[in-house]
Design an enzyme around this catalytic site. Structure first.
Site, short mmCIF file in Angstrom:
data_model
loop_
_atom_site.label_atom_id
_atom_site.label_comp_id
_atom_site.label_asym_id
_atom_site.label_seq_id
_atom_site.Cartn_x
_atom_site.Cartn_y
_atom_site.Cartn_z
N HIS A 1 -3.79 9.35 -5.82
CA HIS A 1 -3.92 8.13 -5.23
C HIS A 1 -5.48 7.41 -5.44
O HIS A 1 -6.10 8.55 -5.67
CB HIS A 1 -3.73 7.86 -3.55
CG HIS A 1 -3.60 6.53 -3.39
ND1 HIS A 1 -5.04 6.01 -3.44
CD2 HIS A 1 -3.06 6.02 -2.87
CE1 HIS A 1 -5.08 4.15 -2.25
NE2 HIS A 1 -3.49 4.52 -2.65
N CYS B 1 0.62 -1.53 -0.08
CA CYS B 1 0.12 -0.15 0.32
C CYS B 1 0.87 1.32 0.58
O CYS B 1 2.10 0.97 -0.74
CB CYS B 1 -1.37 -0.03 0.99
SG CYS B 1 -0.17 -0.41 2.99
#
Length: 638
Positions: free
Chosen positions: A557, A26
């Site tokens: 993102h 992540c």
């Protein structure tokens, strides 16, 4: 140590390649699924200079890297290409772990989207109570009643919020789910069930249950709805689905809920809440010592998510909760322990890091302190648990309550305690911080305990540069010299711009990665917001990093937790090292398919925020791609 060496050492540290089922990353962590977590060498991993710490969540072994995680991942998968897609059969014992992990993840994913509304309403209730006690407002006035209604209504109609959110997780129609909850809370149904007279549906008795502020019954109801909808979708012709599937679903789910699920869910919810509340109320000092001291471990494993329904139910039905204060106290303990490291440490770099992370922990963001300092040196983490135990024991001994969900477990969330036990709450927080600080200073640390592994001992202690191979384009981009200038950054999407603090991800919402904006895309196309160079295109294609010609480093993102898609539904049109102009197409993504599984709210943050004097959002609301949305200003023009 460069990224290639770090990756090699990490693979060795987790037990070797043969121990890895799969790995992905992540924003800050490598997430391993290992065959045997016991084979991982925690000490060796945490001695690596690029590793902030390790953590085990469910069956997942996490290696916390920080901003360089994508580069370490790239180096790792370059050395072991088959790990990009490798998925072995689960090992013995993995099934039970997966069930628990999935349960925690489910509860978190259902309640996370609704927490901003609950926290906002809760803070409002806290402030209005404070204003009345200070004489700044008068109870019973029209203004007071309106403000109170804003705070109370979220809790009263909590089942509606839960229904909509749970439907998205269960892949049910969220609007039909909302209709189910509305029916259960309809005034006529409430009057019917509270009349005291026997109630039946087609001759089957209906138990009198109040659904206002309930949690478990509506979760079970929407779970049932997801299966009922799927069944009707299979047997009803496509031309009639739009009308008949919702119709029959409502006719089946609502009566079954009222006859069976409602009473069962209420019984489960009351039993769970009652047992936990009994322990917190009657356990007193001993319960406070155990739960307060162990809270950091509970949070690390994700077990606290299982108590979210209980907390919300307590706040809605009782008006207070006793578990929330322990989470605040744990945060204060970790902050105090890191402050102790600041006092005791001799290394200037470590002192600076300890001070800054202690302050962020006081503000409710404990990860940098916990993983970057306390767990890394071990003794401060123990000191934090000691202080948290002391604070927790004090709090439960005097019956400390939280009266609202403030949405922050640090000093900004203190209004949550405004009420009869406010003074004792402050005392518990202070005890946790002070005891942890003193324990940390007394226990001390071995500053060489996290020394780098072999081959690095000769490196200077303070910031000596380590030359890295320029084999990858990422490294080549990193080594370029650049100057900072004021600039305006455009929108990367057509859609809606929102404040960053409205993004349901604390890593971004609390500006841990830098200042910026959130946005909700209107379509599946992402364009470059600036003229610049691509620093990194994530392998999963859900995120991209650009450095503008003026020096701003931008992380864009797409969605929340979309790293789990591993590139599915995403397409990249640029590569690391490419030069782009504002408006050039960078990524495309299937918005509708992603939204079925994940929150599509996205972010654009300036990761080198500390190098700027100010970063200001120029626009909120609807926006077209390339329209100016951020103004970044340097301390002085270079």
């Amino acid at each position: 140590m460069n990224h290639q060496e770090t990756a090699k050492k990490i693979v060795e540290g987790v037990g070797g390649k043969s121990n890895i089922n799969s790995v992905y990353h992540c924003v800050t962590r490598l997430r391993f699924e290992l065959k045997d977590n016991a084979k991982a060498d925690k000490g060796a991993l945490e001695r690596l200079d690029k590793v902030m710490g390790t953590n085990i969540a469910g069956e997942q072994y996490q290696v916390i890297i920080g901003n360089d995680v994508s580069k370490v991942f790239d180096a790792l998968t370059e050395q072991h290409p088959d790990l990009k897609e490798k998925k072995d059969a689960p090992t013995e014992g993995a099934s039970s772990k997966n069930v628990i992990s999935r349960l925690f993840e489910f509860i978190a994913s259902v309640f996370a989207p609704i927490l901003p509304a609950v926290a906002g309403a809760g803070l409002l209730k806290g402030f209005i109570a404070l204003f009345v006690s200070l004489g700044w407002a008068t109870a019973g006035t029209d203004t007071y009643r309106i403000i109170s209604a804003i705070g109370d209504s979220v809790f009263y109609f909590l089942p509606m919020l839960i229904a909509f959110s749970a439907a998205r997780k269960f892949n049910a129609n969220p609007y039909v789910a909302a209709a189910v909850s509305m029916t259960l809370m309809a005034p006529d149904i409430g009057a019917l069930l509270s009349s005291g007279n026997p109630v039946s549906f087609l001759g089957v008795p209906v138990v009198s249950v109040s659904y206002a502020s309930s949690v478990i019954p509506i979760l079970l109801s929407i779970w049932l709805l997801s299966y009922v909808e799927k069944g009707f979708n299979r047997i009803i012709p496509a031309s009639l689905k739009l009308l008949l599937v919702p119709l029959f679903s409502l006719l089946v789910v609502v009566p079954i809920t009222m006859i069976a699920i409602g009473p069962l869910g209420t019984l489960i919810g009351n039993g769970l809440s009652g047992g936990i509340n009994w322990l917190l109320s009657e356990g007193g000092l001993l319960a406070g010592l155990l739960l307060g001291g162990g809270m950091a471990l509970i949070v690390m494993t994700g077990m606290h998510y299982a108590l979210v329904p209980v907390i919300l139910s307590n706040l809605a039905n009782l008006g207070f909760d006793k578990f929330l204060p322990l989470t605040y106290i744990s945060n204060m303990g970790q902050a105090g322990a890191t402050a102790g490291v600041f006092i005791r440490a001799k290394d200037k770099k470590l002192k600076s890091l300890a001070l800054s992370t202690s302050i962020t922990a006081l503000m409710g963001v404990t990860e940098p302190a916990m993983y970057g300092i306390n767990m890394r040196y071990k003794k401060p983490f123990v000191a934090g648990m000691i202080g948290s135990a002391a604070g927790g024991g004090f709090a439960l001994m005097f019956g400390v309550n939280a009266y609202v969900l403030a949405g922050n477990g640090g000093l900004p969330g203190i209004p949550a305690f405004i009420g009869p036990t406010f003074g004792y709450a402050l005392g518990g927080l202070a005890i946790a911080f002070v005891v942890s600080l003193v324990a940390s200073v007394i226990m001390g640390i071995k500053e060489d305990a996290v020394a780098p592994l072999e081959g690095e001992q000769g490196k200077a202690a303070e910031g000596q540069a380590v030359s890295e191979s320029s084999a990858s384009s990422v490294t080549a981009v990193e080594e370029e010299h650049y100057e900072l200038h004021d600039e305006t950054v455009g929108s990367p999407v057509n859609g809606k711009i929102i404040p960053l603090n409205e993004v349901n991800d604390p890593t971004f919402g609390e500006e841990m990665m830098g200042k910026g904006i959130g946005f909700v895309p209107a379509n599946g196309e992402l364009v470059s917001p600036v003229n610049g160079k691509i620093m990194n295109v994530f392998k999963t294609k859900h995120a991209i990093v650009i450095r503008s010609e003026q020096g701003a480093e931008l992380l864009i993102h797409i969605g929340i937790n979309t790293v789990k898609l591993r590139g599915q539904f995403f397409e990249a049109y640029v590569q690391t090292g490419d030069v782009v102009r504002a408006g050039d197409k960078l990524l495309s993504f299937e918005l509708d398919k992603i939204a079925e599984q994940y929150d599509i709210t996205s972010v654009m943050v300036v990761t080198n925020t500390a190098e700027y004097e100010s970063i200001q959002a120029l626009k909120l609301g609807e926006v077209a791609a390339a329209q100016p949305v951020l103004k970044v200003k340097t301390t002085s023009n270079s």
